[in-house]
Design an enzyme around this catalytic site. Structure first.
Site, mmCIF file in Angstrom:
data_model
loop_
_atom_site.group_PDB
_atom_site.id
_atom_site.type_symbol
_atom_site.label_atom_id
_atom_site.label_comp_id
_atom_site.label_asym_id
_atom_site.label_seq_id
_atom_site.Cartn_x
_atom_site.Cartn_y
_atom_site.Cartn_z
ATOM 1 N N TYR A 166 -6.554 2.037 5.859
ATOM 2 C CA TYR A 166 -6.248 3.343 5.279
ATOM 3 C C TYR A 166 -5.136 4.065 6.039
ATOM 4 O O TYR A 166 -4.495 4.955 5.489
ATOM 5 C CB TYR A 166 -7.502 4.229 5.250
ATOM 6 C CG TYR A 166 -8.590 3.749 4.331
ATOM 7 C CD1 TYR A 166 -8.347 2.812 3.336
ATOM 8 C CD2 TYR A 166 -9.883 4.235 4.461
ATOM 9 C CE1 TYR A 166 -9.354 2.365 2.492
ATOM 10 C CE2 TYR A 166 -10.905 3.803 3.612
ATOM 11 C CZ TYR A 166 -10.632 2.876 2.639
ATOM 12 O OH TYR A 166 -11.635 2.441 1.798
ATOM 13 N N ASP A 191 -19.095 -10.135 3.679
ATOM 14 C CA ASP A 191 -19.626 -10.588 2.399
ATOM 15 C C ASP A 191 -21.124 -10.858 2.487
ATOM 16 O O ASP A 191 -21.894 -10.500 1.591
ATOM 17 C CB ASP A 191 -18.867 -11.823 1.901
ATOM 18 C CG ASP A 191 -18.687 -12.886 2.963
ATOM 19 O OD1 ASP A 191 -18.479 -12.536 4.135
ATOM 20 O OD2 ASP A 191 -18.738 -14.090 2.628
ATOM 21 N N ASP A 246 -16.567 1.912 4.333
ATOM 22 C CA ASP A 246 -16.483 2.744 3.144
ATOM 23 C C ASP A 246 -17.366 2.165 2.041
ATOM 24 O O ASP A 246 -18.125 2.887 1.371
ATOM 25 C CB ASP A 246 -15.021 2.809 2.690
ATOM 26 C CG ASP A 246 -14.765 3.884 1.649
ATOM 27 O OD1 ASP A 246 -15.710 4.594 1.265
ATOM 28 O OD2 ASP A 246 -13.604 4.013 1.210
ATOM 29 N N ASP A 280 -21.781 3.162 1.227
ATOM 30 C CA ASP A 280 -22.193 3.575 -0.115
ATOM 31 C C ASP A 280 -23.280 2.651 -0.650
ATOM 32 O O ASP A 280 -24.240 3.101 -1.289
ATOM 33 C CB ASP A 280 -20.998 3.560 -1.060
ATOM 34 C CG ASP A 280 -20.210 4.862 -1.033
ATOM 35 O OD1 ASP A 280 -20.547 5.738 -0.215
ATOM 36 O OD2 ASP A 280 -19.256 4.995 -1.816
#
Length: 415
Positions: A199, A282, A306, A310
């Site tokens: 980011y 993964d 991120d 969630d």
């Protein structure tokens, strides 16, 4: 400074990360919205996560409130009511001063994070943020999008650690479509690095190459950035179950190999009692659905965190129940916010769930204001509301529900 990658990756790192995460989660997709509460035993005081305390306990506090967009103004007003009830009950003063961020700031002054907002935040004891964003601003240039304001805020305040507790409440264990025996007892703290990684990596951009558009970002970490977030995670683990799972993609990415090496070095040097394990991202995405109770503290980089945070937050509940804390530079305030978005379709309808914002305020009292007893009072009041089967629409299903404003009042009554 040591960078694991210093050339444009031709977007490969981003594509690989996204494919690995999605391909791992899809086979295990059996979760649905359902509720979660903060892991209070993992959030003692900011001393438990290193030198992150912004202020010492005192008699009066000044808080910057960032209502933001969508349902933001409604949920932050409900949180203010609950916070005021705690302050009145426990004999200290708290005042809130609103400031602009996100889409509201763009509409007012064409800047998603105005200089005046930063100045006010830096002068505050702490910051309570509601939510930002919405389709109204999606077509803006990147520098004029609400999310850019969030990134600027994190960087400007040195907020390098995002803490997201994901804990199943007994009252709401049946709200999930996952089997109760899978989710009952889940208590995870996801520690996400917040100011590095893809980011913020340079160079980045979109250009022309070989007659077509070419987009690229850089996934970069300095070893000092990895070490400081590893220390935060291990400090938290020492107050919990002394278990840390570090998540990376070291079998593919050089930057992840650096991440793993530095995390191991940090554990061996400073945290011999921590049980450290490693998991490729993964596999971690799949295991969070398959067997979430195997995790205690998870630590990972910005883009993996991120997505995984969630996912962890949705194991058992509505995003309307999940708080978070962004902390770092001890010279300034932390920022405390719910995990959910701005839900523009619910804005102004008094249907939002403010409990995640109220629980974020509890984290604020514990981490930034040195008021753990106030944090306990808020969390207990939320639990009492749920015991009494008082729910907003996202939790009630087909049953009776109340609005956002009344939920704030119900929590305040139980302080």
């Amino acid at each position: 400074p040591l960078f694991a990658m210093n050339t444009p990756p031709s977007s490969t790192a981003l594509v690989v990360a996204a494919i690995f995460l999605l391909s791992s989660v899809v086979p295990a997709l059996c979760f649905a919205p359902g509720p979660l509460l903060s892991a209070s035993h993992g959030l003692r005081t900011r001393a438990a996560v290193g030198p992150l305390m912004a202020v010492k306990k005192k008699d009066s506090y000044e808080i910057t409130a960032l209502p933001g967009d969508g349902i933001g103004p409604e949920i932050i007003e409900a949180a203010k009511v609950a916070c005021q009830a705690v302050a009145d009950k426990q004999g200290f003063k708290i005042s809130f001063k609103d400031a602009l961020i996100g889409g509201a700031a763009l509409d007012a002054c064409n800047d998603p994070f105005p200089a005046d907002t930063l100045k006010q935040m830096q002068a505050s004891d702490s910051v309570l943020l509601a939510a930002i964003g919405g389709p109204k601003w999606d077509a803006n240039p990147r520098e004029l999008r609400p999310e850019t304001g969030l990134l600027k805020m994190r960087k400007s305040l040195g907020l390098f650690a995002n803490l997201r507790p994901a804990t199943v409440l007994p009252q709401l264990v049946d709200a999930s479509t996952l089997k109760p025996e899978v989710v009952s007892g889940v208590d995870i703290m996801v520690v996400r690095e917040l100011t590095g990684d893809v980011y913020f990596g340079e160079p980045k951009g979109i250009t022309d190459k070989d007659g077509e558009r070419f987009g690229y970002n850089n996934m970069c970490y300095k070893e000092s950035e990895v070490r400081r977030i590893a220390k935060v995670a291990m400090d938290i683990a020492m107050k919990r179950g002394k278990k840390v799972c570090s998540v990376d993609k070291a079998n593919v990415l050089d930057v992840s190999q650096l991440w793993r090496d530095v995390v191991i070095e940090t554990k061996e040097k400073d945290y011999p009692d921590v049980d450290l394990s490693h998991m490729y991202v993964d596999n971690a995405a799949m295991q969070l659905i398959r067997n979430p109770k195997q995790f205690d503290v998870m630590v990972t980089g910005n883009i993996f965190g991120d997505i995984l945070s969630d996912e962890a937050s949705m194991l058992v509940g509505s995003l309307g129940m999940l708080p978070s804390a962004s902390v770092g530079d001890p010279s300034g305030p932390g920022v405390f916010e719910p995990c959910h978005g701005s839900a523009p379709d619910l804005a102004g309808k008094d249907k939002a769930n403010p409990l995640a914002t109220i629980l974020s305020a509890a984290m604020m009292f514990r981490y930034d204001l040195d008021r753990p007893e106030a944090a306990d009072a808020l969390e207990t009041a939320v639990s009492k509301v749920l015991d009494d089967k008082i729910f907003t629409k996202d939790l009630a299903g087909e049953g009776d529900s109340i609005g956002c404003k009344q939920m704030g009042e119900e929590v305040a009554k139980r302080i």
